[in-house]
Enzyme design. Sequence first.
Site, PDB file in Angstrom:
ATOM      1  N   HIS A 110       0.861  -1.192   0.000  1.00 25.42           N
ATOM      2  CA  HIS A 110       0.000   0.000   0.000  1.00 25.42           C
ATOM      3  C   HIS A 110       0.895   1.238   0.000  1.00 25.42           C
ATOM      4  O   HIS A 110       1.724   1.418   0.903  1.00 25.42           O
ATOM      5  CB  HIS A 110      -0.937  -0.007   1.215  1.00 25.42           C
ATOM      6  CG  HIS A 110      -2.020  -1.037   1.077  1.00 25.42           C
ATOM      7  ND1 HIS A 110      -2.443  -1.834   2.114  1.00 25.42           N
ATOM      8  CD2 HIS A 110      -2.758  -1.396  -0.014  1.00 25.42           C
ATOM      9  CE1 HIS A 110      -3.411  -2.637   1.673  1.00 25.42           C
ATOM     10  NE2 HIS A 110      -3.615  -2.388   0.388  1.00 25.42           N
ATOM     11  N   GLU A 143       1.725   3.751   3.032  1.00 28.88           N
ATOM     12  CA  GLU A 143       2.194   3.219   4.313  1.00 28.88           C
ATOM     13  C   GLU A 143       3.719   3.277   4.359  1.00 28.88           C
ATOM     14  O   GLU A 143       4.416   2.267   4.367  1.00 28.88           O
ATOM     15  CB  GLU A 143       1.617   1.797   4.487  1.00 28.88           C
ATOM     16  CG  GLU A 143       0.085   1.833   4.506  1.00 28.88           C
ATOM     17  CD  GLU A 143      -0.609   0.481   4.349  1.00 28.88           C
ATOM     18  OE1 GLU A 143       0.077  -0.554   4.363  1.00 28.88           O
ATOM     19  OE2 GLU A 143      -1.855   0.471   4.208  1.00 28.88           O
ATOM     20  N   ARG A 168      -3.256   4.920  -2.092  1.00 29.87           N
ATOM     21  CA  ARG A 168      -3.080   3.561  -1.538  1.00 29.87           C
ATOM     22  C   ARG A 168      -2.795   2.508  -2.622  1.00 29.87           C
ATOM     23  O   ARG A 168      -2.030   1.573  -2.417  1.00 29.87           O
ATOM     24  CB  ARG A 168      -4.384   3.192  -0.807  1.00 29.87           C
ATOM     25  CG  ARG A 168      -4.568   1.722  -0.445  1.00 29.87           C
ATOM     26  CD  ARG A 168      -5.917   1.560   0.249  1.00 29.87           C
ATOM     27  NE  ARG A 168      -6.351   0.183   0.385  1.00 29.87           N
ATOM     28  CZ  ARG A 168      -6.165  -0.551   1.475  1.00 29.87           C
ATOM     29  NH1 ARG A 168      -5.516  -0.065   2.497  1.00 29.87           N
ATOM     30  NH2 ARG A 168      -6.629  -1.786   1.547  1.00 29.87           N
ATOM     31  N   HIS A 226       2.862  -3.590   6.535  1.00 32.13           N
ATOM     32  CA  HIS A 226       1.878  -2.533   6.283  1.00 32.13           C
ATOM     33  C   HIS A 226       1.915  -1.561   7.463  1.00 32.13           C
ATOM     34  O   HIS A 226       2.647  -1.737   8.427  1.00 32.13           O
ATOM     35  CB  HIS A 226       0.457  -3.119   6.259  1.00 32.13           C
ATOM     36  CG  HIS A 226       0.110  -4.000   5.108  1.00 32.13           C
ATOM     37  ND1 HIS A 226      -0.861  -3.691   4.205  1.00 32.13           N
ATOM     38  CD2 HIS A 226       0.585  -5.230   4.730  1.00 32.13           C
ATOM     39  CE1 HIS A 226      -0.986  -4.658   3.314  1.00 32.13           C
ATOM     40  NE2 HIS A 226      -0.121  -5.618   3.612  1.00 32.13           N
ATOM     41  N   GLU A 261       1.001  -4.977  10.728  1.00 31.39           N
ATOM     42  CA  GLU A 261       0.613  -3.561  10.676  1.00 31.39           C
ATOM     43  C   GLU A 261       1.492  -2.838  11.685  1.00 31.39           C
ATOM     44  O   GLU A 261       1.331  -3.014  12.892  1.00 31.39           O
ATOM     45  CB  GLU A 261      -0.861  -3.380  11.063  1.00 31.39           C
ATOM     46  CG  GLU A 261      -1.851  -4.103  10.176  1.00 31.39           C
ATOM     47  CD  GLU A 261      -2.199  -3.361   8.892  1.00 31.39           C
ATOM     48  OE1 GLU A 261      -1.658  -2.260   8.654  1.00 31.39           O
ATOM     49  OE2 GLU A 261      -3.014  -3.891   8.131  1.00 31.39           O
TER      50      GLU A 261
HETATM   51  O1  0X9 Z   1      -6.693  -4.183   4.361  1.00 24.66           O
HETATM   52  C1  0X9 Z   1      -5.535  -4.565   4.184  1.00 24.66           C
HETATM   53  O2  0X9 Z   1      -5.103  -4.924   3.093  1.00 24.66           O
HETATM   54  C2  0X9 Z   1      -4.569  -4.611   5.389  1.00 24.66           C
HETATM   55  N1  0X9 Z   1      -4.771  -3.471   6.228  1.00 24.66           N
HETATM   56  S1  0X9 Z   1      -4.349  -1.970   5.717  1.00 24.66           S
HETATM   57  O3  0X9 Z   1      -4.849  -1.010   6.676  1.00 24.66           O
HETATM   58  N2  0X9 Z   1      -2.765  -1.858   5.745  1.00 24.66           N
HETATM   59  O4  0X9 Z   1      -4.834  -1.764   4.396  1.00 24.66           O
HETATM   60  C3  0X9 Z   1      -4.801  -5.881   6.169  1.00 24.66           C
HETATM   61  C4  0X9 Z   1      -4.602  -7.149   5.391  1.00 24.66           C
HETATM   62  C5  0X9 Z   1      -4.719  -8.396   6.215  1.00 24.66           C
HETATM   63  N3  0X9 Z   1      -4.639  -9.595   5.399  1.00 24.66           N
HETATM   64  C6  0X9 Z   1      -5.675 -10.068   4.684  1.00 24.66           C
HETATM   65  N4  0X9 Z   1      -6.865  -9.594   4.790  1.00 24.66           N
HETATM   66  N5  0X9 Z   1      -5.456 -11.070   3.876  1.00 24.66           N
HETATM   67 ZN    ZN Z   2      -1.725  -1.839   4.011  1.00 21.17          ZN
END
Ligand code: 0X9
Ligand code: ZN
Length: 413
Positions: free
Chosen positions: A174, A177, A229, A299, A374
């Site tokens: 992303h 980040e 993003r 992330h 994260e």
């Molecule tokens: O939403 C996401 O892709 C991630 N959080 S973020 O705030 N950095 O965008 C979390 C991803 C966790 N993993 C999966 N959902 N597979």
């Molecule tokens: Zn992310």
Amino acid sequence: MRSAVLLACLLALVAARPSERPNLHGAQVLRTVPHSPSQVHYLHGLLRQGHYDFWREPRALGQPVDIMAKAWQLPVLKATLDGLHLKYSVMISNVAQLVRETVPRHDGPRAMDWTSYHDYDEINDWLDELAATYPSLCSVEDVGTSYEGRTMKLLTIGTGDASNPGIFIDGGIHAREWIAPATVTYMVNELVTKSDTYADILAAVNFYVMPAINPDGYAYTFTDERLWRKTRSHQDGVICVGVDPNRNWGFHWGEGGTSDSPCSDIYCGPEPFSEVEMRVVRDQITRLGSAVSAYLTFHSYSQLWMYPWGYGYDLPDDWEDLDALAQDAVTALTAVHGTIYEIGSSANTIYVAAGGSDDWAKGVGGVKYSYTVELRDTGSYGFLLPPEQIIPTGEETFEALLVYARFFQNGGT
Ligand code: 0X9
Ligand code: ZN
């Protein structure tokens, strides 16, 4: 004279850093905490409408939701939250100023350090430099090209056999980040420049590293829009740009927590692996095969150490193995600066989101120990983490990485 002044003003405007672009002027991040299922439901509806930038999506009752609104949107957002009987506080009162404070001043390429954030070219140049300076420790390969033509590099670190257990690390999927590429490069620098200290580990474990796997998005956050993003791919006949690269992987693709609207920040793309950058990373994990024992994707933000699945609430059969290693890693992390992390499966810890790289690494790539981390913080600065926090974040996260490395060094499987 007048025209010279005018020209100077014009040039200043054109050269204005993303921070100084007018659209963030007056923007704020509001935090609200839903306390009833219907409030969560309505917040999900608001998210789906796509008018606001949800920095932290609705998770569960009692969990904070962070929403950024531009100046002109703020009165409507506040009225909407009032209407839902949702109390809110201002988390970030001046987004534009924070952007200005965290974007590095740029007068040409700068040497790598961890007191400020670095753009894509600087990171790539530094990877080349590392491989040239420490040829017995690491090597760099060009493994692909992004949509806009940027070279993607894979750094391999290790002094032992290619069949040694390997840890595949990436960051920056992303774009906004920024602490992720900064932390990944910090950890690489520790391993390589202090190789005497880590000689045993480096002889027994290989590290495969791609610090910024969304090159075009990352570059765009430096030049145009700090809070971008997604990727930067274009589709014929579609106005909105980019795909959420962490919804684009071909495992349960397009299921829960994704959107098929190209304008959404969680757009899964027209098909699995539509994004060339994700194909490049996938192909490296595939090529390395059983040499990859762990996959760590970095992330921000929220301080969470998560393992699959993200596509649904079920847990993998071996979740206890993944959880135990995460517990040890987080214990080591917390011991450094007292930073608290939550541990659990993605869906149960943050929210359901299918098509993530972590799920693919485990579900298709066959990597048993797959994690999404994260990084800092929990919302005081969110994506706009001050550069002064890069080193402390690097220090604590590196201790967690060492736990993984020692686990495999000691024969963990
Ligand atoms: O939403 C996401 O892709 C991630 N959080 S973020 O705030 N950095 O965008 C979390 C991803 C966790 N993993 C999966 N959902 N597979
Ligand atoms: Zn992310």
